[in-house]
Design a protein around this motif. Structure first.
Motif, PDB file in Angstrom:
ATOM      1  N   ASN A 268       0.805  -1.220   0.000  1.00  0.00           N
ATOM      2  CA  ASN A 268       0.000   0.000   0.000  1.00  0.00           C
ATOM      3  C   ASN A 268       0.840   1.273   0.000  1.00  0.00           C
ATOM      4  O   ASN A 268       0.347   2.353  -0.292  1.00  0.00           O
ATOM      5  CB  ASN A 268      -0.979   0.006   1.168  1.00  0.00           C
ATOM      6  CG  ASN A 268      -0.265   0.036   2.506  1.00  0.00           C
ATOM      7  OD1 ASN A 268       0.943  -0.189   2.587  1.00  0.00           O
ATOM      8  ND2 ASN A 268      -1.016   0.301   3.561  1.00  0.00           N
ATOM      9  N   ASN A 269       2.149   1.151   0.333  1.00  0.00           N
ATOM     10  CA  ASN A 269       3.004   2.347   0.354  1.00  0.00           C
ATOM     11  C   ASN A 269       4.195   2.254  -0.585  1.00  0.00           C
ATOM     12  O   ASN A 269       5.084   3.093  -0.538  1.00  0.00           O
ATOM     13  CB  ASN A 269       3.493   2.636   1.779  1.00  0.00           C
ATOM     14  CG  ASN A 269       4.303   1.484   2.357  1.00  0.00           C
ATOM     15  OD1 ASN A 269       4.909   0.697   1.635  1.00  0.00           O
ATOM     16  ND2 ASN A 269       4.315   1.372   3.671  1.00  0.00           N
ATOM     17  N   SER A 270       4.225   1.228  -1.440  1.00  0.00           N
ATOM     18  CA  SER A 270       5.349   1.082  -2.366  1.00  0.00           C
ATOM     19  C   SER A 270       5.211   2.070  -3.525  1.00  0.00           C
ATOM     20  O   SER A 270       4.125   2.528  -3.865  1.00  0.00           O
ATOM     21  CB  SER A 270       5.412  -0.345  -2.915  1.00  0.00           C
ATOM     22  OG  SER A 270       4.249  -0.639  -3.681  1.00  0.00           O
ATOM     23  N   ILE A 271       6.346   2.411  -4.116  1.00  0.00           N
ATOM     24  CA  ILE A 271       6.390   3.259  -5.308  1.00  0.00           C
ATOM     25  C   ILE A 271       6.907   2.395  -6.459  1.00  0.00           C
ATOM     26  O   ILE A 271       7.930   1.715  -6.307  1.00  0.00           O
ATOM     27  CB  ILE A 271       7.308   4.474  -5.090  1.00  0.00           C
ATOM     28  CG1 ILE A 271       6.833   5.294  -3.890  1.00  0.00           C
ATOM     29  CG2 ILE A 271       7.372   5.340  -6.340  1.00  0.00           C
ATOM     30  CD1 ILE A 271       7.810   6.384  -3.469  1.00  0.00           C
ATOM     31  N   SER A 272       6.222   2.386  -7.568  1.00  0.00           N
ATOM     32  CA  SER A 272       6.605   1.528  -8.690  1.00  0.00           C
ATOM     33  C   SER A 272       6.707   2.329  -9.972  1.00  0.00           C
ATOM     34  O   SER A 272       5.927   3.259 -10.203  1.00  0.00           O
ATOM     35  CB  SER A 272       5.569   0.403  -8.894  1.00  0.00           C
ATOM     36  OG  SER A 272       5.358  -0.330  -7.718  1.00  0.00           O
ATOM     37  N   ALA A 273       7.675   1.945 -10.800  1.00  0.00           N
ATOM     38  CA  ALA A 273       7.806   2.510 -12.145  1.00  0.00           C
ATOM     39  C   ALA A 273       7.645   1.371 -13.138  1.00  0.00           C
ATOM     40  O   ALA A 273       8.361   0.371 -13.064  1.00  0.00           O
ATOM     41  CB  ALA A 273       9.160   3.179 -12.324  1.00  0.00           C
ATOM     42  N   HIS A 274       6.680   1.511 -14.033  1.00  0.00           N
ATOM     43  CA  HIS A 274       6.440   0.500 -15.062  1.00  0.00           C
ATOM     44  C   HIS A 274       6.887   1.087 -16.401  1.00  0.00           C
ATOM     45  O   HIS A 274       6.246   1.978 -16.950  1.00  0.00           O
ATOM     46  CB  HIS A 274       4.962   0.127 -15.106  1.00  0.00           C
ATOM     47  CG  HIS A 274       4.643  -0.935 -16.117  1.00  0.00           C
ATOM     48  ND1 HIS A 274       5.459  -2.020 -16.348  1.00  0.00           N
ATOM     49  CD2 HIS A 274       3.587  -1.090 -16.957  1.00  0.00           C
ATOM     50  CE1 HIS A 274       4.937  -2.785 -17.276  1.00  0.00           C
ATOM     51  NE2 HIS A 274       3.796  -2.240 -17.679  1.00  0.00           N
ATOM     52  N   TYR A 275       8.018   0.604 -16.903  1.00  0.00           N
ATOM     53  CA  TYR A 275       8.596   1.118 -18.144  1.00  0.00           C
ATOM     54  C   TYR A 275       7.974   0.401 -19.341  1.00  0.00           C
ATOM     55  O   TYR A 275       7.923  -0.827 -19.390  1.00  0.00           O
ATOM     56  CB  TYR A 275      10.111   0.910 -18.148  1.00  0.00           C
ATOM     57  CG  TYR A 275      10.828   1.730 -17.109  1.00  0.00           C
ATOM     58  CD1 TYR A 275      11.232   3.031 -17.364  1.00  0.00           C
ATOM     59  CD2 TYR A 275      11.093   1.214 -15.840  1.00  0.00           C
ATOM     60  CE1 TYR A 275      11.883   3.792 -16.412  1.00  0.00           C
ATOM     61  CE2 TYR A 275      11.746   1.970 -14.873  1.00  0.00           C
ATOM     62  CZ  TYR A 275      12.139   3.250 -15.168  1.00  0.00           C
ATOM     63  OH  TYR A 275      12.785   4.008 -14.222  1.00  0.00           O
ATOM     64  N   LYS A 276       7.507   1.185 -20.325  1.00  0.00           N
ATOM     65  CA  LYS A 276       6.826   0.628 -21.493  1.00  0.00           C
ATOM     66  C   LYS A 276       7.487   1.085 -22.790  1.00  0.00           C
ATOM     67  O   LYS A 276       6.816   1.330 -23.782  1.00  0.00           O
ATOM     68  CB  LYS A 276       5.358   1.045 -21.478  1.00  0.00           C
ATOM     69  CG  LYS A 276       4.599   0.568 -20.249  1.00  0.00           C
ATOM     70  CD  LYS A 276       3.113   0.888 -20.365  1.00  0.00           C
ATOM     71  CE  LYS A 276       2.342   0.354 -19.165  1.00  0.00           C
ATOM     72  NZ  LYS A 276       0.873   0.527 -19.318  1.00  0.00           N
ATOM     73  N   GLY A 277       8.792   1.197 -22.771  1.00  0.00           N
ATOM     74  CA  GLY A 277       9.491   1.682 -23.957  1.00  0.00           C
ATOM     75  C   GLY A 277       9.855   3.140 -23.780  1.00  0.00           C
ATOM     76  O   GLY A 277      10.547   3.497 -22.822  1.00  0.00           O
ATOM     77  N   ASP A 278       9.377   3.998 -24.675  1.00  0.00           N
ATOM     78  CA  ASP A 278       9.737   5.413 -24.578  1.00  0.00           C
ATOM     79  C   ASP A 278       8.833   6.181 -23.619  1.00  0.00           C
ATOM     80  O   ASP A 278       8.904   7.406 -23.542  1.00  0.00           O
ATOM     81  CB  ASP A 278       9.722   6.062 -25.961  1.00  0.00           C
ATOM     82  CG  ASP A 278       8.350   5.979 -26.620  1.00  0.00           C
ATOM     83  OD1 ASP A 278       7.492   5.245 -26.112  1.00  0.00           O
ATOM     84  OD2 ASP A 278       8.152   6.647 -27.654  1.00  0.00           O
ATOM     85  N   TRP A 279       7.985   5.469 -22.876  1.00  0.00           N
ATOM     86  CA  TRP A 279       7.163   6.102 -21.847  1.00  0.00           C
ATOM     87  C   TRP A 279       6.916   5.085 -20.734  1.00  0.00           C
ATOM     88  O   TRP A 279       7.292   3.913 -20.839  1.00  0.00           O
ATOM     89  CB  TRP A 279       5.843   6.620 -22.424  1.00  0.00           C
ATOM     90  CG  TRP A 279       4.900   5.536 -22.888  1.00  0.00           C
ATOM     91  CD1 TRP A 279       5.000   4.797 -24.027  1.00  0.00           C
ATOM     92  CD2 TRP A 279       3.738   5.056 -22.194  1.00  0.00           C
ATOM     93  NE1 TRP A 279       3.970   3.891 -24.106  1.00  0.00           N
ATOM     94  CE2 TRP A 279       3.178   4.036 -23.004  1.00  0.00           C
ATOM     95  CE3 TRP A 279       3.110   5.397 -21.002  1.00  0.00           C
ATOM     96  CZ2 TRP A 279       2.011   3.351 -22.632  1.00  0.00           C
ATOM     97  CZ3 TRP A 279       1.945   4.720 -20.641  1.00  0.00           C
ATOM     98  CH2 TRP A 279       1.419   3.717 -21.443  1.00  0.00           C
ATOM     99  N   GLY A 280       6.313   5.530 -19.668  1.00  0.00           N
ATOM    100  CA  GLY A 280       6.048   4.624 -18.550  1.00  0.00           C
ATOM    101  C   GLY A 280       5.050   5.229 -17.588  1.00  0.00           C
ATOM    102  O   GLY A 280       4.593   6.365 -17.748  1.00  0.00           O
ATOM    103  N   MET A 281       4.710   4.437 -16.559  1.00  0.00           N
ATOM    104  CA  MET A 281       3.725   4.868 -15.566  1.00  0.00           C
ATOM    105  C   MET A 281       4.330   4.772 -14.176  1.00  0.00           C
ATOM    106  O   MET A 281       5.081   3.841 -13.863  1.00  0.00           O
ATOM    107  CB  MET A 281       2.480   3.991 -15.643  1.00  0.00           C
ATOM    108  CG  MET A 281       1.729   4.079 -16.960  1.00  0.00           C
ATOM    109  SD  MET A 281       0.822   5.617 -17.139  1.00  0.00           S
ATOM    110  CE  MET A 281      -0.426   5.410 -15.883  1.00  0.00           C
ATOM    111  N   LEU A 282       3.960   5.732 -13.324  1.00  0.00           N
ATOM    112  CA  LEU A 282       4.391   5.773 -11.936  1.00  0.00           C
ATOM    113  C   LEU A 282       3.200   5.449 -11.049  1.00  0.00           C
ATOM    114  O   LEU A 282       2.120   6.025 -11.214  1.00  0.00           O
ATOM    115  CB  LEU A 282       4.951   7.155 -11.598  1.00  0.00           C
ATOM    116  CG  LEU A 282       5.415   7.388 -10.156  1.00  0.00           C
ATOM    117  CD1 LEU A 282       6.646   6.543  -9.848  1.00  0.00           C
ATOM    118  CD2 LEU A 282       5.726   8.864  -9.933  1.00  0.00           C
TER     119      LEU A 282
END
Length: 478
Positions: A268-282
Motif C-alpha cells: 500500500n506504500n510502495s512506489i513503482s515505475a512501469h517502463y513501457k518503452g519510450d514512456w512509462g507509468m508511476l
C-alpha cells in the motif's frame, strides 16, 4: 505602488505561472481564482478564460446563499501560514478545486480543469496548494523585488508536485516514519527512462519498498550487500531491467540500491515505475499517479480519449448492444495500434448501405462480433489505407483510399491521413473517421471538421486590473 496594484500583480503572475505549468503537465489548462483578502472584503473573482462559465448556479449557492466557506478561519492566527480547506461541498463537474485560508488572505479558492485522461488529480491538487501558499507569502511580504518569482516556480513545479503528493499520501498511510527519499527515486526513474540499451528503451518494472519491509520479501535472486547496483548508476539499472522484461518479475530497490529480483505485487506504500518503452507509468501502491516520457512527468494515462465518439454514437439510432459493441471494437483497434506503434485510419459508416470506397473489398464482409475476426481486423489496421466498418458491425474493406476536394481546416503538419479524412468526411454524410497517429494522438473527424480539436485560449501578457466582485461577475454572466 499601491497595495491594490501590488495584489493585482501577485495574482496575475501566480495565475500565469500555474496555468502555464499545468498546461505542460496536462493538456492546455485554464485556471481561475475566487478570493477575499479580509473577512470584511467582498469576494472577488479572476477568471480570464471563462473557466467557471456555466457553473454559476452552484457557485452562487455555495458562496452567496451559504456561509459555510467562511467557517474555521485562521485569519488572526499568525502561528500558521496557511490552512488548506477541504472543498468537498463544492463539487463542480470537470473541475479540480483547492481552497485555503491564511493570515494574509482570508480565503482563496483555486480552480482548474480535470482532463478525462488524467492518471490522478493528486499532483494537480498539490500544485494548486502550492499556488495558494505562494500567494499568501507574497501578500504577507509585499516584496516588489520577487513579484514574478512565484510564477517561475509554478511553471517548473511538475516533479515537486508529484513528490509532494506521494509524500502526503505515504504520510497518511504510515506516518512520518519512512526511510524512502522520494526526490532521488523520481530522479532515478526519469534517468533510467531516457537511457537506451543497445538502442532500445527500457521495459519492465522497478519497485521501491520501505527498507524495514525488505526482509519479508521472497526473492528469486538477491544481490550481496556490498555488490548491490546503485540506483544512481542509471546505465547499470537499465541493463538489469532486461531480466524482468515481459514477465511478472520486478527489480526491488530500497531507494538507494537494487536489492534483488522478486515476483511480488505492490504494497500500500510502495512506489513503482512501469517502463513501457519510450514512456512509462508511476504508481503509489496499485494506483497510478502520473506517466513519464522525454525525461519529464505528465498527468496523461496514454489511453485514447473517445468521449466525442460516445457522444456521436448516442445520437445515432442504434441499439444499446450495437452501440456498446462498436465502441469496444474501436477502442480495441486503437489500443492495438498504439501498442504496436503504428498509425491507422478507421471509417465508421452509419449509412444503411455502406459507401463505396476505393480499396481492397471482400466477397463477404467480416463479422466483427466473432473474436477471430476482431483479431484479423486489428492486424489489417497495419496496412496502408483505411479500414471500413459499417453499423452492421462488419468490416467491408481495408487498405481504402480516402479522397475528396480540398477543404478549409487542412493542416499540412498533420500528414496525409488527417487531411484525407477531412476531405472524405466533407464529401459524404453519416460517416465518422478516426485517425490514429503513430505517436498516439487520436483525431475524430466528421463533416470535414475535427471533433477533437483543442481550443486555443487567449493568453494574457499584461497585468490585470482589480478583478470584479463575485456578485458583479454573476450579474455579467447571466
Amino acid at each position: 505602488m499601491s497595495s491594490e496594484s501590488f495584489a493585482n500583480l501577485c495574482i496575475f503572475h501566480i495565475m500565469d505561472g500555474l496555468r502555464d505549468g499545468l498546461s505542460h503537465f496536462s493538456r492546455t489548462s485554464r485556471t481561475a481564482l475566487i478570493y477575499a483578502v479580509t473577512p470584511d472584503d467582498p469576494l472577488r473573482i479572476y477568471d480570464p478564460q471563462d473557466l467557471l462559465k456555466e457553473h454559476e448556479p452552484k457557485l452562487r449557492e455555495y458562496f452567496l446563499e451559504c456561509n459555510e466557506w467562511r467557517n474555521g478561519s485562521n485569519h488572526d492566527d499568525n502561528t500558521r501560514l496557511i490552512e488548506v480547506v477541504p472543498s468537498r461541498d463544492l463539487p463542480l463537474a470537470g473541475l479540480i478545486t483547492c481552497s485555503a485560508r491564511s493570515s494574509s488572505i482570508f480565503y482563496q479558492c483555486w480552480f482548474t480543469e480535470q482532463h478525462p485522461d488524467m492518471c490522478s488529480t493528486g499532483p494537480t491538487e498539490s500544485w494548486m496548494e502550492y499556488a495558494a501558499l505562494l500567494l499568501s507569502q507574497d501578500f504577507a511580504t509585499q516584496n516588489i523585488l520577487r513579484i514574478d518569482s512565484s510564477g517561475h516556480l509554478l511553471r517548473e513545479y511538475s516533479t515537486h508536485a508529484v513528490r509532494d503528493f506521494i509524500v502526503d499520501q505515504r504520510n497518511r498511510i504510515m506516518g512520518w516514519d519512512t526511510q524512502l527519499r522520494v526526490y532521488p527515486i523520481l530522479d532515478a526513474i526519469l534517468g533510467i527512462s531516457k537511457t537506451k540499451e543497445e538502442g532500445a528503451w527500457a521495459r519492465g518494472d522497478l519497485i521501491f519498498i520501505e527498507p524495514s519491509e525488505l526482509n519479508v520479501i521472497h526473492y528469486m535472486a538477491k544481490f550481496p550487500a556490498n555488490e548491490r547496483p546503485s540506483l544512481k548508476n542509471h546505465k547499470h539499472v537499465r541493463k538489469l531491467l532486461q531480466s524482468v522484461e515481459n514477465s511478472g518479475r520486478k527489480l526491488v530497490s530500497d531507494g538507494k540500491v537494487v536489492v534483488g529480483i522478486a515476483s511480488i505485487g505492490p504494497t500500500n506504500n510502495s512506489i513503482s515505475a512501469h517502463y513501457k518503452g519510450d514512456w512509462g507509468m508511476l504508481y503509489l501502491g496499485g494506483d497510478p499517479i502520473c506517466s513519464f516520457a522525454d525525461a519529464k512527468f505528465s498527468s496523461t494515462n496514454y489511453k485514447p480519449n473517445l468521449v466525442q465518439l460516445e457522444e456521436v454514437l448516442l445520437e445515432l439510432d442504434l441499439s444499446a448492444d450495437t452501440r456498446h459493441m462498436l465502441f469496444q471494437l474501436v477502442l480495441q483497434m486503437i489500443t492495438s495500434a498504439n501498442h504496436r506503434r503504428h498509425g491507422c485510419t478507421l471509417v465508421l459508416d452509419f449509412n444503411d448501405v455502406p459507401v463505396e470506397i476505393a480499396g481492397q473489398t471482400l466477397e463477404e464482409p467480416l463479422d466483427m462480433r466473432e473474436p477471430e475476426m476482431r483479431g484479423l481486423a486489428r492486424a489489417l489496421t497495419k496496412l496502408d489505407g483505411a479500414v471500413h466498418i459499417g453499423k452492421d458491425l462488419k468490416l467491408h474493406g481495408f487498405a481504402c483510399l480516402l479522397d475528396g476536394q480540398s477543404v478549409s481546416g487542412e493542416n499540412r503538419a498533420r500528414g496525409a491521413r488527417f487531411n484525407s479524412a477531412l476531405r472524405f468526411t466533407a464529401k459524404y454524410d453519416n460517416l465518422l473517421v478516426i485517425v490514429v497517429s503513430a505517436d498516439k494522438p487520436v483525431s475524430l473527424i466528421q463533416h470535414g471538421v475535427e471533433l477533437t480539436a483543442l481550443c486555443e485560449w487567449k493568453q494574457l501578457f499584461s497585468c490585470v486590473s482589480t478583478p470584479p466582485t463575485f456578485e458583479h461577475w454573476l450579474e455579467g454572466t447571466i
